[in-house]
Design a protein around this motif. Structure first.
Motif, PDB file in Angstrom:
ATOM      1  N   GLY A  66       0.787  -1.140  -0.182  1.00 28.52           N
ATOM      2  CA  GLY A  66      -0.210   0.068  -0.042  1.00 28.52           C
ATOM      3  C   GLY A  66       0.891   1.198   0.054  1.00 28.52           C
ATOM      4  N   GLY A  67       0.386   2.517  -0.189  1.00 29.06           N
ATOM      5  CA  GLY A  67       1.020   3.495  -0.298  1.00 29.06           C
ATOM      6  C   GLY A  67       1.811   3.839  -1.461  1.00 29.06           C
ATOM      7  N   LYS A  68       2.849   4.705  -1.512  1.00 27.53           N
ATOM      8  CA  LYS A  68       3.544   4.960  -2.835  1.00 27.53           C
ATOM      9  C   LYS A  68       4.953   4.462  -2.550  1.00 27.53           C
ATOM     10  CE  LYS A  68       1.203   9.530  -3.421  1.00 27.53           C
ATOM     11  NZ  LYS A  68       1.429  10.718  -3.715  1.00 27.53           N
ATOM     12  N   HIS A  69       5.513   4.007  -3.897  1.00 27.57           N
ATOM     13  CA  HIS A  69       6.699   3.311  -3.934  1.00 27.57           C
ATOM     14  C   HIS A  69       7.497   4.006  -4.746  1.00 27.57           C
ATOM     15  CE1 HIS A  69       4.879   0.456  -1.364  1.00 27.57           C
ATOM     16  NE2 HIS A  69       3.957   0.459  -2.246  1.00 27.57           N
ATOM     17  N   PHE A  70       8.952   4.081  -4.833  1.00 25.46           N
ATOM     18  CA  PHE A  70       9.845   4.565  -5.726  1.00 25.46           C
ATOM     19  C   PHE A  70      10.944   3.919  -5.527  1.00 25.46           C
ATOM     20  CE2 PHE A  70      11.145   6.824  -2.163  1.00 25.46           C
ATOM     21  CZ  PHE A  70      12.604   7.010  -2.033  1.00 25.46           C
ATOM     22  N   VAL A  71      11.855   4.042  -6.459  1.00 21.21           N
ATOM     23  CA  VAL A  71      13.155   3.254  -6.768  1.00 21.21           C
ATOM     24  C   VAL A  71      13.994   4.023  -7.549  1.00 21.21           C
ATOM     25  CG1 VAL A  71      12.550   1.758  -8.739  1.00 21.21           C
ATOM     26  CG2 VAL A  71      14.317   1.025  -7.027  1.00 21.21           C
ATOM     27  N   GLU A  72      15.157   4.018  -7.320  1.00 22.02           N
ATOM     28  CA  GLU A  72      16.296   4.664  -8.219  1.00 22.02           C
ATOM     29  C   GLU A  72      17.169   3.722  -8.839  1.00 22.02           C
ATOM     30  OE1 GLU A  72      18.276   7.944  -6.223  1.00 22.02           O
ATOM     31  OE2 GLU A  72      16.314   9.023  -5.635  1.00 22.02           O
ATOM     32  N   PHE A  73      17.615   4.015  -9.998  1.00 24.22           N
ATOM     33  CA  PHE A  73      18.519   2.968 -10.705  1.00 24.22           C
ATOM     34  C   PHE A  73      19.825   3.779 -11.049  1.00 24.22           C
ATOM     35  CE2 PHE A  73      14.727   0.719 -10.866  1.00 24.22           C
ATOM     36  CZ  PHE A  73      14.903  -0.547 -10.820  1.00 24.22           C
ATOM     37  N   THR A  74      21.109   3.336 -10.978  1.00 24.11           N
ATOM     38  CA  THR A  74      22.117   3.768 -11.514  1.00 24.11           C
ATOM     39  C   THR A  74      22.358   2.924 -12.543  1.00 24.11           C
ATOM     40  OG1 THR A  74      22.757   4.871  -9.356  1.00 24.11           O
ATOM     41  CG2 THR A  74      24.226   4.745 -11.166  1.00 24.11           C
ATOM     42  N   ILE A  75      22.675   3.405 -13.884  1.00 32.82           N
ATOM     43  CA  ILE A  75      22.918   2.506 -15.079  1.00 32.82           C
ATOM     44  C   ILE A  75      23.860   2.947 -15.326  1.00 32.82           C
ATOM     45  CG2 ILE A  75      21.933   1.477 -17.173  1.00 32.82           C
ATOM     46  CD1 ILE A  75      19.118   2.386 -16.459  1.00 32.82           C
ATOM     47  N   THR A  76      24.964   2.113 -15.761  1.00 33.55           N
ATOM     48  CA  THR A  76      26.244   2.353 -16.298  1.00 33.55           C
ATOM     49  C   THR A  76      26.762   0.925 -17.209  1.00 33.55           C
ATOM     50  OG1 THR A  76      27.449   0.994 -14.405  1.00 33.55           O
ATOM     51  CG2 THR A  76      27.119   3.303 -14.153  1.00 33.55           C
TER      52      THR A  76
END
Length: 161
Positions: A66-76
């Motif tokens: 539930g709620g809001k979710h986020f993710v960050e990716f570092t792509i190299t």
């Protein structure tokens, strides 16, 4: 109270089950299941690298409730064009009862399983639980090279949006 808002009780879930879910959410993100071919050594549980040319999937055991979710990716990448799909999917196993060579053909991409690998789609759908409710939105992904989003119910592939 903030944690409680992120943990809605699912059906007849017990308080012990809810507490277990809370403990899991307090742990750092980690990729529990690496399915496919071409993964490099996993030096940190929250980082993966793919050094091969096959589709592979790194999956976390964290479940969004539930709620809001986020993710960050570092792509190299030292390759000029690298195709990457990032997304979310139901809490299923990509390997239990699904053979990497015979079923996946060494190319693990759950977003296209229904389109090109109907046997895999059926095996993924067979893991359905009551917690899924009536929803048929099982996996969605963003395709980095095309800039499009795709989703599947593991029976039909739904194109770009």
């Amino acid at each position: 109270e903030e944690e409680e808002s992120r943990l809605p009780k699912c059906g007849d879930e017990s308080d012990v089950g809810l507490f277990r879910a809370l403990e899991l959410l307090r742990q750092p993100l980690r990729f529990d299941e690496l399915a496919g071919n071409g993964f490099g050594p996993q030096e940190h549980p929250a980082r993966v690298s793919n050094v091969g040319g096959h589709w592979s999937t790194a999956k976390s055991g964290h479940v969004m409730r539930g709620g809001k979710h986020f993710v960050e990716f570092t792509i190299t990448s030292d390759v000029s064009i690298r195709t990457l799909e990032v997304g979310v999917m139901r809490p299923v196993s990509l390997t239990d009862g699904i053979d990497l060579l015979a079923d996946w053909n060494m190319s693990v991409n759950p977003i296209v399983s229904s389109r090109f690998k109907p046997v895999v789609g059926e095996k993924l759908r067979s893991q359905r639980t009551a917690k899924w409710g009536g929803s048929n939105f099982h996996c969605c992904a963003y395709h980095s090279y095309l800039g499009d989003c795709f989703w599947t119910d593991w029976e039909n592939f739904h194109g770009a949006s």
